[in-house]
Design a protein around this motif. Sequence first.
Motif, PDB file in Angstrom:
ATOM      1  N   ARG A  16     -18.946  20.753 -30.032  1.00 22.16           N
ATOM      2  CA  ARG A  16     -19.022  19.518 -29.251  1.00 22.16           C
ATOM      3  C   ARG A  16     -18.614  19.735 -27.797  1.00 22.16           C
ATOM      4  NH1 ARG A  16     -19.415  18.850 -34.182  1.00 22.16           N
ATOM      5  NH2 ARG A  16     -20.090  16.950 -35.225  1.00 22.16           N
TER       6      ARG A  16
ATOM      7  N   ILE B  38     -20.058  16.606 -25.698  1.00 21.65           N
ATOM      8  CA  ILE B  38     -19.705  15.327 -26.311  1.00 21.65           C
ATOM      9  C   ILE B  38     -18.211  15.112 -26.115  1.00 21.65           C
ATOM     10  CG2 ILE B  38     -19.590  14.073 -28.491  1.00 21.65           C
ATOM     11  CD1 ILE B  38     -22.378  14.428 -27.637  1.00 21.65           C
TER      12      ILE B  38
ATOM     13  N   GLN C 100     -28.904  20.870 -27.455  1.00 19.55           N
ATOM     14  CA  GLN C 100     -28.926  19.912 -28.555  1.00 19.55           C
ATOM     15  C   GLN C 100     -28.047  20.390 -29.698  1.00 19.55           C
ATOM     16  OE1 GLN C 100     -30.459  16.859 -29.465  1.00 19.55           O
ATOM     17  NE2 GLN C 100     -30.706  16.593 -27.277  1.00 19.55           N
ATOM     18  N   LEU C 101     -27.484  19.418 -30.404  1.00 21.13           N
ATOM     19  CA  LEU C 101     -26.565  19.709 -31.500  1.00 21.13           C
ATOM     20  C   LEU C 101     -27.121  19.120 -32.787  1.00 21.13           C
ATOM     21  CD1 LEU C 101     -23.674  20.532 -32.519  1.00 21.13           C
ATOM     22  CD2 LEU C 101     -22.888  18.346 -31.672  1.00 21.13           C
TER      23      LEU C 101
ATOM     24  N   LEU D 254     -26.134  18.070 -36.507  1.00 17.18           N
ATOM     25  CA  LEU D 254     -24.892  17.776 -37.223  1.00 17.18           C
ATOM     26  C   LEU D 254     -24.976  18.225 -38.681  1.00 17.18           C
ATOM     27  CD1 LEU D 254     -24.178  14.273 -35.772  1.00 17.18           C
ATOM     28  CD2 LEU D 254     -23.002  16.379 -35.236  1.00 17.18           C
TER      29      LEU D 254
END
Lengths: 357, 341
Positions: free
Chosen positions: A79, A84, A114-115, A117
């Motif tokens: 993150r 984030i 981009q992450l 999850l």
Amino acid sequence: MNQIPANDAVVATTNGITRGEVILEATDLVRRFTAKGEGGLFAPKKTLVAVDRVSLALRAGEVVAIVGESGSGKSVLSRLLARIITPSAGTLALRGTPIDLRSRRTTAYANEVQLVLQDPFASINPVRRVGRSLERPLRIHGTPKDQVQARAYEVLESVSLTPPQQYLDRFPHELSGGQLQRVNIARGLSVRPKVLLADEPISMLDVSVRLGVLNLLRELCDAHLLAMMYITHDIASARYIADETAVMYAGQVVERGRGTVVIDAPVHPYTQLLVSSVPDPDQLTHQEHRATTANAVGFNLEGCRFSPRCPHATELCHTSEPPMVELEDGHSAKCWLVADAAQRTAVSMRPGPSSEG
Amino acid sequence: MRRFRLPGTWKVRVGYFLLSIFILFTVIGPWVAPYDPSYTGFTPDLSPSSQHLLGTTLLGQDVMSQLLVGCRETLVVSFVAGVIAVVISIIVGLTAGYVGGKTDEVLSLFIAVFLTLPGLVLLIVIISLFPQGQQANPLVIGSVVALTGWAWGAKVLRAQTLSLRNRDFVEASRIIGERRWRTIFAEIGPNLLPVLASSLVGTVLYAVSVSTVLAFLGLTPITTWNWGTMLYWAFANNAALAGEWWWLAGPCLAIALVGTSLALINFGIDEYINPRLRVGNLSNRERKRAGLSRRPKLGFTPVHRVTPVIGAPVMAGAQTGPEVLATEATASTPAPREDHP
């Protein structure tokens, strides 16, 4: 906002990205969290260092695996890289350009990094059709309306959800975990990022579909020259997919190396513990295993973080922090056992452990 | 995209039907009322007949006309109160839930104060502050009722927002670069709709009863016609003791039916918003035939899948194989909300 050309392969090469080029570089990232102390209203606040001076370079077309147990700071690290969470200290550079970490995270940054999850069931809005969730990032990042659907079809096909028409109108609860995780990955890829951070992408999936998703990630990484970070606690999957592996313990990278060297020839006692905890089908006799966890033992904040659990710990380990030592090409460990003899004497010659804090 | 379709269970249809009748009379009531509701020239104390469908009062007025004319004021006041209360509860509840911290503590205290204040006493005090001429204004009564009725909705919304705020899909929307207000309203918002709907229904119901009580106690002008003033006059003239049931039955039944219709509609909103409750718009009988349980089982989600048509081009490469109505075990799936038994 820039329009995105239609062909992936062309973008990957004409954008001037070459395989192995450093896309996202983090230097000495630190993130502290403060928590209420125990014992009443006026107790001193406790500070938890979730990520402690982690440096990392993600390269185009390569997968860096971050391995560690729960609470080792790997998710926080992802993150931080996705911006984030704001780092407490350290620097980030995207394709060589330093990023002002105090500024707000921009759409342009989200476009590049981009992450994905961990939990596919929770990370897609349950009241939306899959198509809406997939088209939303495209709209945010300025894809013209008439191209959105074509692009959504394209990314669904790239994660092998075919025919795509069949999936766009579904609700998340109508898809299986593996399909949802593919949708999740597709959402991350739809804006053509340069960096994909995958936070335990297979841990919530059935064992039978894990390999499929892993292979998909690897293929996507190669095909689009993505710089990928793969976070896992499953050391076997890291060995399978990664070009470089870093082992994290208590917020620090304790061992890292190119290829499979970290897992095949671990040096740090913690890595050895991780590797030995993987069930080995060749050795079916019951193995004695140290079942302690970091939470049970606590971290040692002065010396080596791992020293309370380490079977080889010496006085030196408890009192001063080991340096990161390069063993051979691309393999280094943060442990006094492998530290240079000169360094050890230099530390032990000092009058005593520093008493700061 | 599939087109918007109202859920079609019988409960909802009955609810829509009932409410639309009341809304129709809210609009046309005063025009279709057979007589002037205040005209006292009829034979007093008549039981229902073809001349006077709901009989006449002791004062010689037509009950049916009073009911039709009074419908407008009662419903307008209630819906005004409901909407205002929901708006206040959205603002307070969402802010408290999403922002958190000190803001949350202050707002929660505020909510708690309004929850524990005796609403009716407060209402009486506030109503009496308005000049006589304003007390009959539906907007004024509606706002005052809303003032005492928003706290419950705000508390529920705050709790729901708190539970949604840390969901992965909210974080995912931040990751893709969604703006904050869009995250709140487009991602969290739709998940709050069932709560909002039930909150609206609850507040409208509350407002129906409270505005009726206010009128019944004579706190709002008794010269205008609504269901509360009807009951006021009925009790003032000892209708219950005199056995004039038709005088009381009209307004009481009307209030009960409005409440029923709102509750039934709430079921439908719930099913529309929560796709898990919607088993392909199947009726109970159809579900039974398909071997599906009529109530959602804990840990099991009834899933309706379109059966692929053999040879149809769209489904040609379906990986998922022939799918029929199936109860799929999704024990590990966190439900978006509790399934309503």
